[in-house]
Design a protein around this motif. Sequence first.
Motif, short mmCIF file in Angstrom:
data_model
loop_
_atom_site.label_atom_id
_atom_site.label_comp_id
_atom_site.label_asym_id
_atom_site.label_seq_id
_atom_site.Cartn_x
_atom_site.Cartn_y
_atom_site.Cartn_z
N PHE A 125 -6.67 5.40 -7.54
CA PHE A 125 -5.87 6.61 -7.75
C PHE A 125 -6.71 7.85 -7.45
CE2 PHE A 125 -4.37 10.02 -10.63
CZ PHE A 125 -3.10 10.18 -10.10
N ASP A 126 -6.14 8.76 -6.71
CA ASP A 126 -6.83 10.00 -6.36
C ASP A 126 -6.12 11.15 -7.07
OD1 ASP A 126 -7.67 12.41 -5.22
OD2 ASP A 126 -8.19 11.41 -3.32
N GLU A 127 -6.81 11.73 -8.02
CA GLU A 127 -6.21 12.78 -8.85
C GLU A 127 -5.79 13.99 -8.03
OE1 GLU A 127 -7.80 14.77 -12.79
OE2 GLU A 127 -8.87 12.91 -12.35
N ASP A 128 -6.64 14.38 -7.08
CA ASP A 128 -6.35 15.59 -6.29
C ASP A 128 -5.15 15.37 -5.38
OD1 ASP A 128 -8.56 16.69 -7.49
OD2 ASP A 128 -9.92 15.94 -5.92
N ILE A 133 0.88 -1.17 0.00
CA ILE A 133 0.00 0.00 0.00
C ILE A 133 0.91 1.22 0.00
CG2 ILE A 133 -1.68 1.36 1.29
CD1 ILE A 133 -2.63 -1.20 2.60
N ASN A 134 0.63 2.12 -0.89
CA ASN A 134 1.64 3.15 -1.10
C ASN A 134 1.02 4.53 -1.10
OD1 ASN A 134 3.71 4.76 -2.17
ND2 ASN A 134 4.59 2.96 -3.14
N SER A 135 1.60 5.39 -0.33
CA SER A 135 1.12 6.76 -0.37
C SER A 135 2.28 7.72 -0.58
CB SER A 135 0.37 7.09 0.93
OG SER A 135 1.16 6.71 2.02
N SER A 136 3.32 7.18 -1.20
CA SER A 136 4.52 7.99 -1.36
C SER A 136 4.32 9.13 -2.34
CB SER A 136 5.68 7.12 -1.83
OG SER A 136 5.36 6.59 -3.08
N VAL A 137 3.39 8.94 -3.29
CA VAL A 137 3.20 9.97 -4.29
C VAL A 137 2.52 11.19 -3.68
CG1 VAL A 137 2.23 10.49 -6.57
CG2 VAL A 137 3.02 8.19 -6.03
N GLY A 138 1.73 10.95 -2.66
CA GLY A 138 1.06 12.07 -2.02
C GLY A 138 0.44 11.59 -0.72
N ALA A 139 -0.11 12.47 0.03
CA ALA A 139 -0.74 12.06 1.28
C ALA A 139 -2.08 11.44 0.98
CB ALA A 139 -0.92 13.27 2.17
N ALA A 186 11.77 6.62 -16.50
CA ALA A 186 12.44 7.39 -17.56
C ALA A 186 11.73 8.73 -17.79
CB ALA A 186 12.47 6.59 -18.85
N GLN A 187 10.40 8.73 -17.54
CA GLN A 187 9.63 9.95 -17.76
C GLN A 187 9.56 10.82 -16.50
OE1 GLN A 187 5.89 9.56 -19.76
NE2 GLN A 187 6.59 7.89 -21.07
N GLY A 188 10.28 10.43 -15.45
CA GLY A 188 10.27 11.22 -14.22
C GLY A 188 9.11 10.88 -13.30
N SER A 189 8.63 9.65 -13.38
CA SER A 189 7.56 9.13 -12.53
C SER A 189 6.34 10.04 -12.41
CB SER A 189 8.10 8.82 -11.12
OG SER A 189 9.23 7.99 -11.19
N PRO A 190 5.75 10.43 -13.54
CA PRO A 190 4.57 11.30 -13.46
C PRO A 190 3.36 10.57 -12.85
CG PRO A 190 4.93 10.60 -15.73
CD PRO A 190 6.09 10.09 -14.94
N ALA A 191 2.61 11.27 -12.02
CA ALA A 191 1.44 10.67 -11.37
C ALA A 191 0.37 10.31 -12.38
CB ALA A 191 0.89 11.63 -10.33
N SER A 192 0.35 11.02 -13.50
CA SER A 192 -0.71 10.81 -14.48
C SER A 192 -0.75 9.36 -14.98
CB SER A 192 -0.52 11.75 -15.65
OG SER A 192 0.70 11.45 -16.31
#
Length: 358
Positions: free
Chosen positions: A90-93, A23-29, A75-81
Amino acid sequence: MDRSKMFKLATLVTLVLFLMTSINSSVGASAQEEVEEYRGPGYCLECHVSPMEDWLGSSHDLAFRDPLFQEEWKAQGSPASCLSCHTTGFDEDENSYKYEGVTCEQCHGPGNTMNGNVSEELCGTCHSYTYPTYEEWKNSGPSHANATCTLCHDKHTTQLSAQTPTGTCSICHESHADEVADTKHAAGGVECSDCHMYVAPPDFEQGTPASTGHTFTMTPEQLDCETCHDRPLSKHDKLGEKAFACLSCHGEIHSLEVKLINGTVYPRDESVALCAQCHNERYTSWKQGTHGKPEDHDAHCVECHDPHDPVVSGISTLPAVLPRETAGAPSISFTTAFIIVIELLGFSVIIMRWRADV
Ligand code: HEC
Ligand code: HEC
Ligand code: HEC
Ligand code: HEC
Ligand code: HEC
Ligand code: HEC
Ligand code: HEC
Ligand code: HEC
Ligand code: HEC
Ligand code: HEC
Ligand code: HEC
């Protein structure tokens, strides 16, 4: 429950525990309540062992861990998109996700939702845009509306529901499958999808989406028999681009016979009528016996002309050939015989007159 099954289950549980810890929340809270809403595949396993067995290791399970994805993503800089389709919840906000990969809850809804009504539209939320499988399928005409994603793909393993691609088409196209079955194409492992599903990777620089073949038909530019057949045409390349040159003769493509423009089908080894429809003059002289082998008047066009490279080199003209109808007959024609008879008659009259005179 026997031991092997127990072992399998234990492995599953371990795997699922591993999944849950990822379970990962590293991209955001991410808010604590939402985590509780989604419970992870481990929760479903309690009651749904068999779907779990199918799903584990599927490309949906691996959609995030897939090395190809990881490589490209980093390679693309790990974009959240990217994560809206390669993760679950996935939570866009917040730019956060709940689980890696496409898990049970992405399709059936979080927690106890257990929505069993999974539509093509849902598959389409991800299988669109760059890989426009859904759009292509939607445009494949009313005939293919009944050919749903999960008719051809197993819903949980994502593998083909039949053993081969041809097997998936045969569900409805039995007659075509039968036609192909006895040919060298079937023997050579050629699938319906090899001709009917044009697949091409996306061009990221041009922004061109991939072609995934799910319209199930091809355009002249897309079908190229020469991807498998090294048979460059000379002269007859004038008959069309790519496959369409080949198809002007091999028109009955499923049974691999030749077909005239008017639709008549001939076995491939009886192709005189095929050549005749475009080379009428030569055909007429062949019929009359003035074009062909003196010793074998029935020699077909393809015995001397390779249909793919028809110019017979080295010979500037054919040897003179006797008229076809009289071939092999005694070399005395009706006219000659007539003249001889008349002359004989005339001769005898002269003789009779001469005798009378004597
Ligand atoms: C405590 C047991 C239990 C757990 C845990 C559980 N389910 Fe179920 N599920 C059931 C039962 C019982 C049914 C009804 C079976 C039936 O109708 O045949 C069901 C039915 C379903 C159905 C079919 C619904 C339909 O409309 O036909 C789906 C899909 C489903 N569950 C998905 C899940 C998912 C995904 C999870 C994990 C997030 C999950 N379930 C967790 C017990 C459970
Ligand atoms: C709209 C949903 C969606 C988004 C957004 C998305 N992907 Fe994908 N991606 C897919 C689907 C669906 C496939 C499988 C395509 C197929 O096989 O037809 C896929 C496949 C891939 C593959 C090929 C994996 C393989 O094993 O062949 C890579 C690599 C990939 N995606 C990277 C990315 C990257 C990097 C991003 C972000 C820039 C991204 N994706 C964003 C839906 C998406
Ligand atoms: C990519 C989407 C997707 C994922 C991921 C997925 N399912 Fe399903 N599932 C489906 C579809 C589609 C159906 C069939 C629905 C129908 O028949 O209308 C289905 C049916 C079911 C059913 C109903 C019984 C059956 O077998 O038809 C259960 C139970 C179920 N899934 C559980 C799970 C569990 C547990 C997971 C995770 C291990 C899971 N699903 C992952 C799409 C998915
Ligand atoms: C949340 C997004 C998402 C949804 C919803 C989804 N998929 Fe996928 N699917 C993916 C991604 C991403 C991949 C590619 C994973 C990879 O190779 O990295 C994929 C891969 C696949 C593959 C390729 C299998 C293979 O071996 O290459 C099939 C087939 C497939 N999905 C069918 C379906 C079907 C059918 C549905 C609907 C029942 C569905 N998917 C719903 C995201 C999704
Ligand atoms: C009539 C049968 C049929 C239908 C309907 C169908 N597919 Fe496919 N699909 C195939 C075949 C055949 C392949 C090619 C598999 C191969 O060559 O191994 C394929 C390939 C794929 C792939 C790429 C898998 C890979 O190995 O690269 C994805 C992703 C996919 N289909 C998703 C979908 C989705 C999503 C839908 C619904 C919108 C769908 N398919 C509808 C037959 C079908
Ligand atoms: C659910 C049934 C079903 C499945 C599965 C199916 N088809 Fe079809 N297909 C049809 C129907 C119905 C038609 C229209 C009548 C006809 O031409 O036979 C059609 C028509 C076609 C056509 C004619 C062009 C057109 O769009 O009208 C092609 C080509 C075709 N299908 C190829 C395929 C291929 C290739 C597969 C396997 C990947 C496949 N179909 C799987 C039902 C199906
Ligand atoms: C070697 C390539 C090739 C293979 C293999 C092939 N097809 Fe075709 N198919 C074609 C071409 C080319 C056409 C268009 C013919 C035309 O327009 O004269 C076509 C036309 C069709 C059509 C629509 C016209 C018609 O004849 O009804 C259907 C349906 C079809 N194919 C289904 C299938 C199925 C099912 C398979 C596998 C069992 C298959 N094809 C295998 C090349 C192929
Ligand atoms: C995916 C590869 C593939 C494609 C595409 C393909 N073929 Fe073939 N074809 C084969 C194989 C393999 C054989 C069997 C080879 C053999 O036995 O010599 C074969 C055999 C044939 C034969 C019969 C050969 C014989 O000796 O009886 C003909 C005719 C033929 N193909 C024509 C075509 C035409 C025309 C097209 C395009 C519309 C086409 N093929 C597309 C792979 C392909
Ligand atoms: C002018 C008509 C014509 C065109 C155009 C044509 N073919 Fe043929 N092809 C034939 C005939 C007739 C035969 C059978 C010859 C025989 O029986 O000796 C044949 C035989 C074949 C064979 C099997 C025998 C061999 O030579 O190996 C293959 C494979 C083949 N063609 C592929 C193709 C492909 C691929 C194309 C397009 C690039 C094509 N043909 C274009 C008429 C044609
Ligand atoms: C659909 C029409 C068509 C069919 C069928 C066809 N041809 Fe042709 N053929 C052509 C065309 C067009 C040319 C090119 C003429 C040119 O280059 O000016 C050509 C050229 C030739 C040539 C070279 C002569 C020249 O004038 O350059 C020969 C020989 C030939 N074909 C023999 C055959 C034989 C043998 C068959 C039967 C296996 C056949 N053709 C079937 C249309 C056809
Ligand atoms: C015995 C072998 C043989 C047979 C059978 C044969 N041809 Fe020819 N054909 C030749 C030769 C050799 C030439 C080149 C010499 C010439 O122009 O007279 C030729 C020339 C041609 C040309 C003109 C080529 C050019 O360069 O101008 C065409 C078109 C043609 N043949 C078509 C046919 C057709 C159609 C058939 C069957 C109805 C056929 N041939 C049968 C041997 C044959």
